[in-house]
Design an enzyme around this catalytic site. Structure first.
Site, PDB file in Angstrom:
ATOM      1  N   ASP A  18      34.422 -26.650  54.528  1.00 26.74           N
ATOM      2  CA  ASP A  18      34.039 -26.489  55.931  1.00 26.74           C
ATOM      3  C   ASP A  18      32.518 -26.585  56.048  1.00 26.74           C
ATOM      4  OD1 ASP A  18      35.563 -25.009  58.582  1.00 26.74           O
ATOM      5  OD2 ASP A  18      33.368 -25.002  58.528  1.00 26.74           O
ATOM      6  N   GLY A  51      40.835 -20.217  69.005  1.00 29.60           N
ATOM      7  CA  GLY A  51      39.641 -20.669  68.301  1.00 29.60           C
ATOM      8  C   GLY A  51      39.674 -22.101  67.822  1.00 29.60           C
ATOM      9  N   GLN A  52      40.702 -22.863  68.221  1.00 24.95           N
ATOM     10  CA  GLN A  52      40.730 -24.271  67.790  1.00 24.95           C
ATOM     11  C   GLN A  52      39.659 -25.063  68.536  1.00 24.95           C
ATOM     12  OE1 GLN A  52      44.445 -26.458  68.291  1.00 24.95           O
ATOM     13  NE2 GLN A  52      43.685 -28.144  67.019  1.00 24.95           N
ATOM     14  N   HIS A  96      44.533 -28.599  61.209  1.00 26.82           N
ATOM     15  CA  HIS A  96      43.854 -28.254  59.951  1.00 26.82           C
ATOM     16  C   HIS A  96      44.172 -26.827  59.581  1.00 26.82           C
ATOM     17  CE1 HIS A  96      41.135 -27.506  63.358  1.00 26.82           C
ATOM     18  NE2 HIS A  96      40.671 -26.455  62.678  1.00 26.82           N
ATOM     19  N   HIS A 124      42.608 -23.621  57.606  1.00 26.77           N
ATOM     20  CA  HIS A 124      41.439 -23.015  56.976  1.00 26.77           C
ATOM     21  C   HIS A 124      41.911 -22.198  55.783  1.00 26.77           C
ATOM     22  CE1 HIS A 124      38.567 -23.298  60.502  1.00 26.77           C
ATOM     23  NE2 HIS A 124      39.698 -23.359  61.164  1.00 26.77           N
TER      24      HIS A 124
END
Ligand code: DGP
Length: 115
Positions: A31, A94-95, A101, A103
Site C-alpha cells: 500500500d 472507507g472504500q 482489494h 488490505h
C-alpha cells in the site's frame, strides 16, 4: 479493465507499484499509504468494483486472494503475531478506490472494534 482505474493500471504494469506477487488472476503490492508496519493489498486482475460485484464465476479468484494473503503474511513474518484482512465496501466503510482489494495489515497491535 477500466481505463480510469488506478488498480487496473497497476495490474497492467502501466503505473509502478511495489509488487509482492502476481499471477494470471491476482496482483499483490504494498500500500502506498501504509497504516501498519506491513500493509499490502491484493487485487483481482478483473475489474470488479467491490464485493457487491462478485458473482459465482469470481469465487475461485476471491478464495485465491485470501489464500495468497496468508502465504504472503507468512513470508513477511506477520502471520504468527497476527494480521488483519479488511475489505472496505463503499464509501461509509472507507472504500476510496473502486476496484476490489483486500488490505492485509500486520506488525502492530490493532484495536477491536475498529474506529
Ligand atoms: P480503500 O480506502 O479501502 O479503497 O483503500 C485504497 C488503498 O489503496 C489505500 O490504502 C491507499 C492505496 N492506494 C491508492 N492509490 C495507490 C497507488 O497508486 N499505489 C498503491 N500502491 N497504493 C495505492
Amino acid at each position: 479493465m477500466s481505463h480510469e482505474c488506478i488498480f487496473c493500471k497497476i495490474a497492467e504494469g502501466k503505473i509502478p507499484a511495489k509488487i509482492i506477487y502476481q499471477d494470471t488472476d491476482i496482483v499483490a503490492f504494498h500500500d502506498i499509504n501504509p497504516q501498519a508496519p506491513v500493509h499490502f493489498l491484493i487485487i483481482p486482475r478483473k475489474h470488479l468494483k467491490n464485493l457487491l460485484d462478485v458473482k459465482d464465476v469470481d469465487a475461485y479468484v476471491l478464495a485465491k486472494m485470501l489464500m495468497v494473503a496468508s502465504d504472503i503474511a507468512g513470508q513477511l513474518n506477520i502471520a504468527n503475531e497476527g494480521y488483519r484482512v479488511v475489505i472496505n465496501t463503499n464509501r461509509q466503510a472507507g472504500q476510496s478506490v473502486d476496484h476490489l482489494h483486500i488490505h492485509v495489515l500486520g506488525g502492530r497491535t490493532m484495536e477491536w472494534p475498529p474506529g
